[in-house]
Design a protein around this motif. Sequence first.
Motif, PDB file in Angstrom:
ATOM      1  N   GLY B  88       0.795  -1.219   0.000  1.00 19.08           N
ATOM      2  CA  GLY B  88       0.000   0.000   0.000  1.00 19.08           C
ATOM      3  C   GLY B  88       0.829   1.270   0.000  1.00 19.08           C
ATOM      4  N   THR B  89       0.118   2.394  -0.132  1.00 15.87           N
ATOM      5  CA  THR B  89       0.782   3.666  -0.380  1.00 15.87           C
ATOM      6  C   THR B  89       1.501   4.231   0.841  1.00 15.87           C
ATOM      7  OG1 THR B  89      -1.254   4.902   0.089  1.00 15.87           O
ATOM      8  CG2 THR B  89      -0.854   4.277  -2.200  1.00 15.87           C
ATOM      9  N   VAL B  90       0.999   3.972   2.042  1.00 16.27           N
ATOM     10  CA  VAL B  90       1.649   4.548   3.229  1.00 16.27           C
ATOM     11  C   VAL B  90       3.032   3.937   3.419  1.00 16.27           C
ATOM     12  CG1 VAL B  90       1.546   4.688   5.750  1.00 16.27           C
ATOM     13  CG2 VAL B  90      -0.459   5.267   4.401  1.00 16.27           C
ATOM     14  N   SER B  91       3.119   2.608   3.417  1.00 18.84           N
ATOM     15  CA  SER B  91       4.436   1.954   3.563  1.00 18.84           C
ATOM     16  C   SER B  91       5.371   2.373   2.438  1.00 18.84           C
ATOM     17  CB  SER B  91       4.291   0.428   3.502  1.00 18.84           C
ATOM     18  OG  SER B  91       3.493  -0.032   4.539  1.00 18.84           O
ATOM     19  N   SER B  93       5.349   5.043   0.529  1.00 18.59           N
ATOM     20  CA  SER B  93       5.783   6.442   0.564  1.00 18.59           C
ATOM     21  C   SER B  93       6.853   6.651   1.622  1.00 18.59           C
ATOM     22  CB  SER B  93       4.590   7.380   0.786  1.00 18.59           C
ATOM     23  OG  SER B  93       3.957   7.106   2.008  1.00 18.59           O
ATOM     24  N   LEU B  94       6.693   6.023   2.791  1.00 17.45           N
ATOM     25  CA  LEU B  94       7.709   6.152   3.846  1.00 17.45           C
ATOM     26  C   LEU B  94       9.036   5.553   3.390  1.00 17.45           C
ATOM     27  CD1 LEU B  94       5.501   5.255   6.933  1.00 17.45           C
ATOM     28  CD2 LEU B  94       6.487   7.488   6.419  1.00 17.45           C
ATOM     29  N   TYR B  97      10.657   7.836   0.721  1.00 16.04           N
ATOM     30  CA  TYR B  97      11.213   9.050   1.348  1.00 16.04           C
ATOM     31  C   TYR B  97      12.522   8.724   2.071  1.00 16.04           C
ATOM     32  CZ  TYR B  97      11.779  12.899   4.652  1.00 16.04           C
ATOM     33  OH  TYR B  97      12.304  13.940   5.382  1.00 16.04           O
ATOM     34  N   PHE B 135      -4.195   8.388  -8.934  1.00 13.43           N
ATOM     35  CA  PHE B 135      -4.907   7.678  -7.862  1.00 13.43           C
ATOM     36  C   PHE B 135      -6.358   7.438  -8.272  1.00 13.43           C
ATOM     37  CE2 PHE B 135      -1.737   9.606  -4.894  1.00 13.43           C
ATOM     38  CZ  PHE B 135      -1.374   8.457  -4.213  1.00 13.43           C
ATOM     39  N   GLY B 151      -4.290  13.449  -8.935  1.00 18.42           N
ATOM     40  CA  GLY B 151      -2.828  13.666  -9.022  1.00 18.42           C
ATOM     41  C   GLY B 151      -2.176  13.181 -10.306  1.00 18.42           C
ATOM     42  N   MET B 198      -0.999  -0.919  -6.229  1.00 17.90           N
ATOM     43  CA  MET B 198      -1.255  -0.390  -4.886  1.00 17.90           C
ATOM     44  C   MET B 198      -0.133   0.522  -4.372  1.00 17.90           C
ATOM     45  SD  MET B 198      -2.840  -3.939  -3.324  1.00 17.90           S
ATOM     46  CE  MET B 198      -3.246  -3.333  -1.681  1.00 17.90           C
ATOM     47  N   ILE B 202       3.204   6.646  -5.546  1.00 18.84           N
ATOM     48  CA  ILE B 202       3.939   7.360  -4.497  1.00 18.84           C
ATOM     49  C   ILE B 202       5.421   7.514  -4.817  1.00 18.84           C
ATOM     50  CG2 ILE B 202       2.388   6.840  -2.600  1.00 18.84           C
ATOM     51  CD1 ILE B 202       5.604   4.983  -3.278  1.00 18.84           C
ATOM     52  N   ARG B 206       6.502  15.252  -8.664  1.00 19.91           N
ATOM     53  CA  ARG B 206       6.018  16.040  -9.788  1.00 19.91           C
ATOM     54  C   ARG B 206       6.898  17.236 -10.115  1.00 19.91           C
ATOM     55  NH1 ARG B 206       1.701  17.254  -6.331  1.00 19.91           N
ATOM     56  NH2 ARG B 206       0.503  15.713  -7.456  1.00 19.91           N
TER      57      ARG B 206
END
Lengths: 207, 207
Positions: B88-91, B93-94, B97, B135, B151, B198, B202, B206
């Motif tokens: 998923g996107t939260v994991s 994206s972290l 980063y 998304f 986005g 999924m 991320i 952009r």
Amino acid sequence: MVSPTDTSDVIVTADAMLGSKSIATIVIIIAMQKEALPLVTAFKLSKDIDSSFPDGVPWVWYHGMYKDLNINILCPRKDPVFGVDSVGTVSASLLTYASVQALKPDLIINAGTAGGFKAKGANICDCYIASGVAFHDRRNPIPAAKQYGIGLQKSFATPNLISDLNLKVGKLSTGDSLDMSEQDYVSISANDAVIKDMEAFICWERR
Amino acid sequence: MVSPTDTSDVIVTADAMLGSKSIATIVIIIAMQKEALPLVTAFKLSKDIDSSFPDGVPWVWYHGMYKDLNINILCPRKDPVFGVDSVGTVSASLLTYASVQALKPDLIINAGTAGGFKAKGANICDCYIASGVAFHDRRNPIPAAKQYGIGLQKSFATPNLISDLNLKVGKLSTGDSLDMSEQDYVSISANDAVIKDMEAFICWERR
């Protein structure tokens, strides 16, 4: 689409935290700068100039002392292309992670406005504290992954905060859409949620 | 629910990158360790022991040299409570980063399996490169915020990669659910997507 009633999901005052001697640094994550400004004013916080964060990251940091507490309010900046607040779980998770790395907080609070369900007793201008958090838009039919997607977590017990501030208490469901599809409604109902927001879950650490 | 056909959304070889002299360090974000292992084996990468990442972060880092390229493959670890890959996107994206902070890559690639739409020409075992990402589960009916939620971004032009590897090309739509609700289908169709995953969005920057 169903439109939940606007309400406030978490209310925070530093006074309520002073009972614990171990809390010195507080990070408050707020998705929209407009939501943050009343607290920034109340705590007389300064906007950061010489940032502790990596160059170029799209965050706004307000900080200052209130009594012996180091208060930090962090918001995502406006999206540089679309000019709107960078709401949602991706921005909030990055901001929370970076805040932990840079500021080593003893306590992280997510505060802001949320939707509330009238049928569950929520009214406009109610102030809620979440008794538990879960996702409603990370569906996965594979049995082992289903509960990971929902990720249900109980909140910390905060009986003094609740009674001192006369807060309402209810379960919160997080998802990345402002509206609510029929499928979202099914999932939010399964989460038994009274309030619905777009960021709260990600400030949670289960271990 | 609609079940898209399994396919692969991005295929990567280091050879295809060697045309650009400015690319020295590559980060490849892969959501599931099983998806990563064929590349780990092909590039003879080592699993990290003395990590460049902060203590306690839940990531797996494979790295090594391939010709003059510093190759890094990063995956989220299994969720400690539910024992499944942290998709998923939260994991993602972290992890992306933190990889940028720690490894300063010249190129970030997201690779893995995805769903594909037969009606749009996708078949099982096809290898796609995304021509654009958006998304499908960040809906916001407020006009100014609608496009922020979606986005939409065009991908980099990679004509040599596409012709050398004979890749299919199509738009990709990202969302946090493995299944697809009727609302998701409407949004994915509006994104004109051939493939659905999924995490891919991320890894996009952009600016």
